[in-house]
Design an enzyme around this catalytic site. Structure first.
Site, short mmCIF file in Angstrom:
data_model
loop_
_atom_site.label_atom_id
_atom_site.label_comp_id
_atom_site.label_asym_id
_atom_site.label_seq_id
_atom_site.Cartn_x
_atom_site.Cartn_y
_atom_site.Cartn_z
NE ARG A 77 -2.08 0.24 3.53
CZ ARG A 77 -2.50 -0.24 4.69
NH1 ARG A 77 -3.79 -0.35 4.90
NH2 ARG A 77 -1.67 -0.61 5.64
CE LYS A 122 -6.77 -15.04 9.77
NZ LYS A 122 -5.50 -15.38 10.40
N GLY A 128 -2.31 -21.21 11.33
CA GLY A 128 -0.94 -20.82 10.99
C GLY A 128 -0.08 -21.92 10.42
CE LYS A 142 -7.43 -18.41 12.22
NZ LYS A 142 -6.73 -17.96 13.45
#
Ligand SMILES: NC(=O)c1ccc[n+]([C@@H]2O[C@H](COP(=O)([O-])OP(=O)(O)OC[C@H]3O[C@@H](n4cnc5c(N)ncnc54)[C@H](OP(=O)(O)O)[C@@H]3O)[C@@H](O)[C@H]2O)c1
Ligand SMILES: NC(=O)c1ccc[n+]([C@@H]2O[C@H](COP(=O)([O-])OP(=O)(O)OC[C@H]3O[C@@H](n4cnc5c(N)ncnc54)[C@H](OP(=O)(O)O)[C@@H]3O)[C@@H](O)[C@H]2O)c1
Lengths: 427, 427
Positions: free
Chosen positions: B45, B104, B133, B204
């Protein structure tokens, strides 16, 4: 849509469950694969045993003829042992079939040759079930960690010995007594050699090390010590230190990264270590890698249904590859690291000595350790009438240094014997 | 041999580590993939931040232009959030690239559409890093257990909330105090809403349920309750029962197999349960399946390097597929099970009531439970001046029955308030 045909070699503990699940879950398997799978033949040794749920005409005692059939897409080998399993698998590749196997002994002895045969046939060779039963371990190591650098694999990969050690720990029983109970309860086979002498765990260690380090490792490369020498006194001594004895498989990269070692032996680990609470016939494996850190995988290490789960996971993968006209990842041995012998392995040791109960013995013993560069962490002395025992726990030292120390200790007049030597891990 | 070109979208906590490992482990990645991989561009960004180890000319703030390049083989999306991540991924597919993502939120909101776009482009969409992770979890569920029937997934999948609950448990701190410490130590973000309100865990849970049950599940299907209402008194009450409070994600198949549920909420579990000892920012997930039995996966649930490990495992797989001209398994939603609301979920409950300290109150309360078919396991009564607290632990009952019971309890004059309701799991 074509039907994929599967030949099942062996219909014992594992094969029976594979056949059962293929039948009862046929619709799910078809949906997941993208085509139906059909059991096209089942090879066994004894023709005339009842095989509930399997049509008589599928049964054959001629496994070779079955794998030579040109309509077979996938061969599942759950016979075990080196021959005829090895020849059957090679014949399967010759005839264009892919192979799923649960055979750790064969893969650890001759995995590279089998992988080469698979590669030249454009076929798959999968064997998730060969290590740690139902626990997804080889696929995570080979695929999920393919972008990472594994430094260590440490685990309990044999349920029979874990059951025996568990019994010894919880009841104070000796090795023979615990083995008897394991046999009576079906946790140990009539001939328990492969388990209690560590051959089974060593085969698994070889397979794990090979995949983890991208290097060829065979069972012959694995240092192996079984648990037949573990005594009730060792277990008690471990307890006194708040430790527990486990038969561990340990695959390690050396500190400089140039070599690897693989070993199987009983070891004391702290009771607070997650592996300490792995009970009965369960397995658990730690994987330490550079980026991911410490991972643990836990589950049933054996049994018909759990092992069949792993076999069927491989079957789905292999069938998908067949339909896509591709193959999965084959052997990866590009790193070609040296597989070093035990001498250079660095760990801690618990050494139990029977000594004369005289002044100056501890000083003599301590001198021998010091002369060999093995630094002592703690010493515990227990006196009895006229003789005594000394329990020495060392700091980290090489196996070679410890061996030299022990030889020198045996030559001291005041040392009557070396009662036991056990490695201390997991700290 | 051709070089595979990778576009990295995002170079924050995760992206920085992905870039670092791609550079430092380039030779290993090439050997494992079978071709070199090259970082061809990095979209961020803010253009003018230092990006150590990344050549200036690779940096761009125009992510769209980067994914439109026709020489890009794989896009790694580690920006996060719904937009622009979603559009960038769709554009990547349009241009023939495969995608690896750690996102996710996006996958749980819109996974099916993304999978469909990948399939119609003949590209891969992998996202192991999106759940737990570094822990290999999606690949084992999708592939290793492809021949099995998963009945339940239960785990700790959010490190921030686990850290907070851990603090509350070990120090007796209240929620706000523990959150403050988590923020100070970098375990909680400046705006912790996604974590503490359970949105992250719910995303998740949706992904896990979808893969486990071969059914489309989105974050909106997941019952979600965060931990902002958990009090020091709840933690203490759990302790008194030798339990511990954890924020759990639970995906279950109904007893008759026709429907599934997914939920995230704080729950009491026994201190002897393996999940009870999962500390700090670690994650652990239990998977229960028909043949394999109970498996557990444990490891670091977040962090730059662990998450990058999972991303790079996917990168290797996706690159191998590219070279083979194939794709890996896509979405599997053939089972199309109903995703049921919370009402029908069956579990146990810990209900804490403030009541008037009068004779007959317990009988009144017990009657209300009985009238709603909720059977009581234990009651603990604590008297104080003029009023008292009642802690009721129930046997298994549906969420609907419990809710109706609680409404009725609130209408009792002698019940001054319902201090807390918490589910009891893992027994
Ligand atoms: N059992 C476990 O928990 C477990 C766990 C992981 C891996 N494994 C591995 O899985 C494999 C199978 O183990 P298992 O426990 O299922 O063994 P098992 O119960 O002894 O079954 C072996 C099967 O092979 C058949 N067989 C033997 N020799 C044969 C031959 N020459 N031709 C055709 N069939 C032959 C036997 O036929 P009959 O039925 O006629 O005797 C039997 O059906 C082994 O590699 C083992 O290491 C087993
Ligand atoms: N952090 C973890 O431990 C973890 C664990 C598992 C999964 N994940 C997931 O991984 C993803 C990334 O997480 P993170 O922690 O790395 O996030 P982060 O540190 O906030 O990094 C986000 C990156 O995306 C860039 N970015 C933001 N908007 C952009 C845009 N419009 N165009 C191009 N680049 C843009 C940012 O650029 P600047 O650098 O210029 O700000 C930054 O480099 C998320 O989906 C997250 O859920 C994270």
């Amino acid at each position: 849509m074509r039907t994929l045909k599967v030949a099942l070699l062996g219909c014992g503990v594992v094969g029976t469950e594979v056949a059962r699940i293929m039948t009862t879950h046929a619709a799910d398997l078809a949906a997941r694969i993208g085509a139906p799978v059909e059991l096209a033949g089942v090879a066994v040794r004894r023709a005339n045993r009842p095989r509930p749920g399997i049509a008589d005409e599928l049964i054959t005692t001629d496994a070779t003829e079955l794998v030579k059939r040109d309509d077979i897409d996938v061969v599942i080998e759950v016979i075990g042992g080196i021959e005829p399993a090895r020849s059957l698998i090679l014949t399967a590749f010759d005839h264009g079939a892919s192979v799923v196997s649960a055979n750790k002994a064969l893969l650890a002895a001759d995995g590279s040759a089998l992988h080469a045969a698979a590669a030249s046939a454009g076929a798959d060779l999968y064997y998730e079930a060969a290590v740690a039963g139902a626990i997804p371990l080889l696929r995570p190591l080979r695929e999920s960690l393919a972008g990472d650098k594994v430094n260590r694999v440490l685990g309990i990969v044999n349920g029979t010995t874990n059951f025996i050690l568990d019994k010894m720990d919880s009841t104070g029983a000796g090795y023979s007594e615990a083995l008897e109970e394991a046999t009576a309860l079906g946790y140990a086979e009539a001939d328990p050699t492969a388990d209690v002498e560590g051959f089974d765990a060593a085969a698994k260690a070889a397979i794990l090390a090979g995949i983890a380090f991208h290097t060829r490792v065979t069972a012959a490369d694995v240092f192996r010590e079984g648990l037949t020498e573990v005594t009730a006194a060792d277990i008690a001594s471990a307890k006194a230190m708040n430790n527990i004895v486990k038969l561990l498989a340990i695959c390690e990269r050396s500190a400089d990264g140039s070599s690897v070692t693989a070993r199987v032996h009983p070891a004391m680990i702290p009771r607070t270590h997650p592996l300490a609470s792995v009970r009965g016939a369960y397995n658990a494996v730690f994987v330490e890698s550079e980026a991911a850190g410490q991972l643990m995988f836990y589950g049933p290490g054996a049994g018909g249904a759990p092992t069949a789960s792993a076999v069927l996971g491989d079957l789905v993968a292999v069938c998908r590859n067949k339909l896509a006209g591709s193959t999965g990842p084959g052997e990866s041995a590009y790193a070609q690291l040296t597989v070093s012998p035990m001498d250079g392995v660095v760990t801690r040791y618990h050494v139990s000595l029977d000594v004369a109960d005289k002044a100056g013995v501890l000083a003599q013993v301590a001198t021998v350790f010091a002369e060999h560069g093995v630094s002592i962490d703690t010493v515990r002395q227990q006196g009895r009438e006229g003789d005594a025992s000394l329990v020495v726990v060392t700091h980290r030292a090489t196996d070679a240094a410890l061996s030299a120390t022990v030889s020198a200790l045996r030559n001291l007049d005041n040392v009557r014997g070396v009662a036991s030597i056990m490695r201390v891990e997991g700290e």
